[in-house]
Design an enzyme around this catalytic site. Structure first.
Site, PDB file in Angstrom:
ATOM      1  N   LYS A 118      -2.186 -36.754 -51.668  1.00  0.00           N
ATOM      2  CA  LYS A 118      -0.725 -36.624 -51.591  1.00  0.00           C
ATOM      3  C   LYS A 118      -0.159 -36.032 -52.869  1.00  0.00           C
ATOM      4  O   LYS A 118       0.790 -35.255 -52.832  1.00  0.00           O
ATOM      5  CB  LYS A 118      -0.065 -37.994 -51.337  1.00  0.00           C
ATOM      6  CG  LYS A 118      -0.164 -38.430 -49.900  1.00  0.00           C
ATOM      7  CD  LYS A 118       0.741 -39.614 -49.628  1.00  0.00           C
ATOM      8  CE  LYS A 118       0.575 -40.100 -48.198  1.00  0.00           C
ATOM      9  NZ  LYS A 118       1.172 -41.408 -47.968  1.00  0.00           N
ATOM     10  N   LYS A 202      -7.129 -34.003 -40.287  1.00  0.00           N
ATOM     11  CA  LYS A 202      -6.508 -34.989 -39.382  1.00  0.00           C
ATOM     12  C   LYS A 202      -5.089 -34.549 -39.010  1.00  0.00           C
ATOM     13  O   LYS A 202      -4.432 -33.837 -39.778  1.00  0.00           O
ATOM     14  CB  LYS A 202      -6.501 -36.382 -40.019  1.00  0.00           C
ATOM     15  CG  LYS A 202      -5.604 -36.496 -41.224  1.00  0.00           C
ATOM     16  CD  LYS A 202      -5.375 -37.957 -41.623  1.00  0.00           C
ATOM     17  CE  LYS A 202      -4.341 -37.948 -42.743  1.00  0.00           C
ATOM     18  NZ  LYS A 202      -3.783 -39.179 -43.131  1.00  0.00           N
ATOM     19  N   LYS A 205       1.757 -36.125 -40.328  1.00  0.00           N
ATOM     20  CA  LYS A 205       3.199 -35.861 -40.395  1.00  0.00           C
ATOM     21  C   LYS A 205       3.507 -34.811 -41.449  1.00  0.00           C
ATOM     22  O   LYS A 205       4.512 -34.119 -41.372  1.00  0.00           O
ATOM     23  CB  LYS A 205       3.933 -37.133 -40.857  1.00  0.00           C
ATOM     24  CG  LYS A 205       4.100 -38.198 -39.832  1.00  0.00           C
ATOM     25  CD  LYS A 205       4.776 -39.414 -40.489  1.00  0.00           C
ATOM     26  CE  LYS A 205       4.558 -40.657 -39.669  1.00  0.00           C
ATOM     27  NZ  LYS A 205       4.959 -41.886 -40.312  1.00  0.00           N
TER      28      LYS A 205
HETATM   29  P1  TYM Z   1       1.027 -44.337 -41.568  1.00  0.00           P
HETATM   30  O1  TYM Z   1       2.455 -44.646 -41.365  1.00  0.00           O
HETATM   31  O2  TYM Z   1       0.657 -43.088 -42.298  1.00  0.00           O
HETATM   32  O3  TYM Z   1       0.289 -44.293 -40.190  1.00  0.00           O
HETATM   33  C1  TYM Z   1       0.437 -45.325 -39.223  1.00  0.00           C
HETATM   34  C2  TYM Z   1      -0.866 -45.558 -38.496  1.00  0.00           C
HETATM   35  O4  TYM Z   1      -1.287 -44.356 -37.839  1.00  0.00           O
HETATM   36  C3  TYM Z   1      -2.645 -44.084 -38.181  1.00  0.00           C
HETATM   37  N1  TYM Z   1      -2.868 -42.624 -38.187  1.00  0.00           N
HETATM   38  C4  TYM Z   1      -3.830 -42.016 -37.475  1.00  0.00           C
HETATM   39  N2  TYM Z   1      -4.759 -42.507 -36.628  1.00  0.00           N
HETATM   40  C5  TYM Z   1      -5.582 -41.613 -36.048  1.00  0.00           C
HETATM   41  N3  TYM Z   1      -5.524 -40.269 -36.274  1.00  0.00           N
HETATM   42  C6  TYM Z   1      -4.613 -39.734 -37.107  1.00  0.00           C
HETATM   43  N4  TYM Z   1      -4.554 -38.429 -37.296  1.00  0.00           N
HETATM   44  C7  TYM Z   1      -3.710 -40.626 -37.761  1.00  0.00           C
HETATM   45  N5  TYM Z   1      -2.684 -40.462 -38.640  1.00  0.00           N
HETATM   46  C8  TYM Z   1      -2.185 -41.694 -38.890  1.00  0.00           C
HETATM   47  C9  TYM Z   1      -2.810 -44.668 -39.580  1.00  0.00           C
HETATM   48  O5  TYM Z   1      -4.173 -44.909 -39.888  1.00  0.00           O
HETATM   49  C10 TYM Z   1      -2.025 -45.947 -39.455  1.00  0.00           C
HETATM   50  O6  TYM Z   1      -2.794 -46.956 -38.841  1.00  0.00           O
HETATM   51  N6  TYM Z   1      -0.512 -47.209 -45.327  1.00  0.00           N
HETATM   52  C11 TYM Z   1      -0.176 -47.214 -43.938  1.00  0.00           C
HETATM   53  C12 TYM Z   1       0.898 -48.198 -43.552  1.00  0.00           C
HETATM   54  C13 TYM Z   1       0.680 -49.603 -44.011  1.00  0.00           C
HETATM   55  C14 TYM Z   1      -0.251 -50.530 -43.476  1.00  0.00           C
HETATM   56  C15 TYM Z   1      -0.031 -51.730 -44.186  1.00  0.00           C
HETATM   57  C16 TYM Z   1      -1.234 -50.440 -42.494  1.00  0.00           C
HETATM   58  C17 TYM Z   1       1.392 -50.239 -44.977  1.00  0.00           C
HETATM   59  N7  TYM Z   1       0.957 -51.538 -45.077  1.00  0.00           N
HETATM   60  C18 TYM Z   1      -0.805 -52.866 -43.915  1.00  0.00           C
HETATM   61  C19 TYM Z   1      -1.985 -51.583 -42.230  1.00  0.00           C
HETATM   62  C20 TYM Z   1      -1.781 -52.777 -42.944  1.00  0.00           C
HETATM   63  C21 TYM Z   1       0.314 -45.840 -43.556  1.00  0.00           C
HETATM   64  O7  TYM Z   1       0.797 -45.096 -44.384  1.00  0.00           O
HETATM   65  O8  TYM Z   1       0.280 -45.580 -42.251  1.00  0.00           O
END
Ligand code: TYM
Length: 340
Positions: A118, A202, A205
Site C-alpha cells: 500500500k 487479486k 478496490k
Molecule cells: P478488506 O476490507 O480489505 O476486505 C474485506 C474482506 O474481503 C476479503 N477480500 C478478498 N477475498 C478474496 N479475494 C479477493 N480478491 C479479496 N479482496 C478482499 C478480505 O480478505 C477480507 O476478508 N484488514 C481487513 C479488515 C479487518 C479484519 C479485522 C478482518 C479489520 N479487522 C479483523 C478480520 C478480522 C481488511 O482490510 O479487509
C-alpha cells in the site's frame, strides 16, 4: 487453536468501509459470514477505524459504513443471529490496540507485506495508523476472544500477527489460557478472487481499472460487459485443473465460476472443456448476474432506510461492547494498572 484455550468458539471478522465492495469481498468474506452464522456465535465489524488510516471524507464516512451494513444484510447475514456493528462505536478496539502496541515488536510489523504494497515508495509519508493497522486488527479479534476468523487469503499474514500477539501477551503476563490463538478460515474457492484484467493480481478496490473488478453495485449489463472483456488467452477452455497452473487469466475466471456456482473447478472444466471462451464467458456472466442481481437489489432496499440501518448498528454496538468491555477490563487487571 491454542491447545490450552478453554473459552467458547466465536467467529470475528471485519470489512473496511472504503469504496464499493467487489466480488472478492463477497466470495472471500460476506458469503462465508452468512453460512457461519448458523453454526457459531458471530461478530462482524465494519472497521471504520481502519478506514481512516488513509484519508476519508467526513461527509461520506457514515454513509460508507451504512453501505457495508446493507451489503452484509443483503448477503444473508441476519442481525438476529450475528452482531453487525461499526468499530468506532465500541471503545474496546482502540484501548486494546494501545496495549497490543506495547506487545507487538517493530520487526514483526516491518515484515507486513500489505503495508509495503500500500505504501510503495512513499512509506515515509504514510500515516502511523496505516503501519500499525495489523495491531488494531489483532485488537479487533482478541477484544472478543475471537477463535475463528473468516477472511480472504490476503489477510493471512495479518492473522499470523494476531496469533503472535496473543501468544506473546499470554506468555509475558503469565496467563497462558487468556487469549485464544485465532484460527484463519481461508479455505474455499472464493479465498483469492483474481482481477479480470490480470490473473496474477487479486481483485482489489484500489485497482485503478474498474474493469478489473465486479462491484456489488454493478448493473447486470455492466457485469456481463466486464466478464465479456475479461482477459483470457488464445487457447480454448482446458480439460484439466493441472493445465490451469500455467494459464492464470483462465484460472482466475474458472475459480470465480466455481465459487459462484458452488461447484468444483474440475466440474466447471467438464462442462466447458475444449470450448471457445465466448460461450464460457456468457455462462459465467449469467451465473454472476443470477447471484449478484438479487444482492444488489436487496442492498438498495436496505439503503433506502438509513434510519433502520442506524438503529441496527447502534443496538449491535451495545451488544458488542457487552462482550468486549469485560475482556478489556480483565486485560487492564492483568497488566496491573491501579484501579483496574
Ligand atoms: P478488506 O476490507 O480489505 O476486505 C474485506 C474482506 O474481503 C476479503 N477480500 C478478498 N477475498 C478474496 N479475494 C479477493 N480478491 C479479496 N479482496 C478482499 C478480505 O480478505 C477480507 O476478508 N484488514 C481487513 C479488515 C479487518 C479484519 C479485522 C478482518 C479489520 N479487522 C479483523 C478480520 C478480522 C481488511 O482490510 O479487509
Amino acid at each position: 487453536m491454542s491447545d490450552t484455550y478453554q473459552g467458547p468458539n466465536r467467529v470475528f471478522s471485519g470489512v473496511q468501509p472504503t469504496g464499493a465492495l467487489h466480488l472478492g469481498n463477497y466470495l472471500g468474506a460476506l458469503k462465508k459470514f452468512a453460512i457461519l452464522q448458523h453454526d457459531m456465535e458471530c461478530v462482524f465489524c465494519i472497521v471504520d477505524l481502519h478506514a481512516i488510516t488513509t484519508p476519508q471524507d467526513p461527509k461520506l464516512l457514515a454513509d460508507q459504513t451504512r453501505h457495508i451494513a446493507a451489503a452484509f444484510l443483503a448477503s444473508g447475514v441476519d442481525p438476529k443471529k450475528a452482531i453487525v456493528y461499526n468499530q468506532s462505536s465500541v471503545r474496546a478496539h482502540t484501548e486494546l490496540a494501545w496495549y497490543f502496541n506495547c506487545v507487538a515488536r517493530i520487526g514483526w510489523l516491518n515484515r507486513m507485506t500489505q503495508f509495503k504494497d500500500k505504501a510503495g515508495k512513499n512509506s515515509e509519508k504514510m500515516s502511523v495508523g496505516l503501519y500499525d493497522y495489523p495491531v488494531l486488527q489483532a485488537a479487533d479479534i482478541l477484544a472478543f476472544k475471537g477463535t475463528h476468523v473468516p477472511v480472504g487469503e490476503d489477510q493471512k499474514q495479518h492473522l499470523e500477527l494476531s496469533r503472535d500477539i496473543a501468544q506473546k501477551f499470554n506468555h509475558d503476563y503469565g496467563v497462558p489460557h487468556f487469549f485464544p490463538l485465532p484460527k484463519p478460515l481461508i479455505k474455499g474457492p472464493g479465498a483469492k478472487v483474481m482481477s479480470l484484467r490480470d490473473g496474477t493480481k487479486k481483485m482489489s478496490k484500489s485497482d485503478p481499472s474498474d474493469a478489473s473488478r465486479i462491484n456489488l453495485t454493478d448493473s447486470a449489463d455492466v457485469i456481463a460487459k466486464k466478464i465479456r472483456k475479461a482477459k483470457t488467452d488464445s487457447g480454448t477452455v482446458p480439460e484439466t485443473t493441472k493445465e490451469l497452473e500455467a494459464r492464470p487469466d483462465v484460472a482466475g475466471l474458472v475459480a470465480i465460476y466455481a465459487a459462484l456456482a458452488n461447484i468444483s473447478e474440475a466440474d466447471v472444466l467438464t462442462q466447458h472443456a475444449g470450448g471457445q471462451f465466448g460461450p464460457f464467458k456468457q455462462a459465467l456472466a449469467d451465473i454472476a448476474v443470477d447471484v449478484l442481481a438479487p444482492i444488489t437489489d436487496l442492498m438498495n432496499r436496505y439503503l433506502a432506510d438509513p434510519d433502520e440501518l442506524d438503529r441496527m448498528l447502534s443496538r449491535a454496538g451495545d451488544q458488542a461492547a457487552q462482550i468486549a468491555d469485560p475482556i478489556v477490563a480483565d486485560v487492564r487487571r492483568i497488566i496491573g494498572f491501579r484501579g483496574a
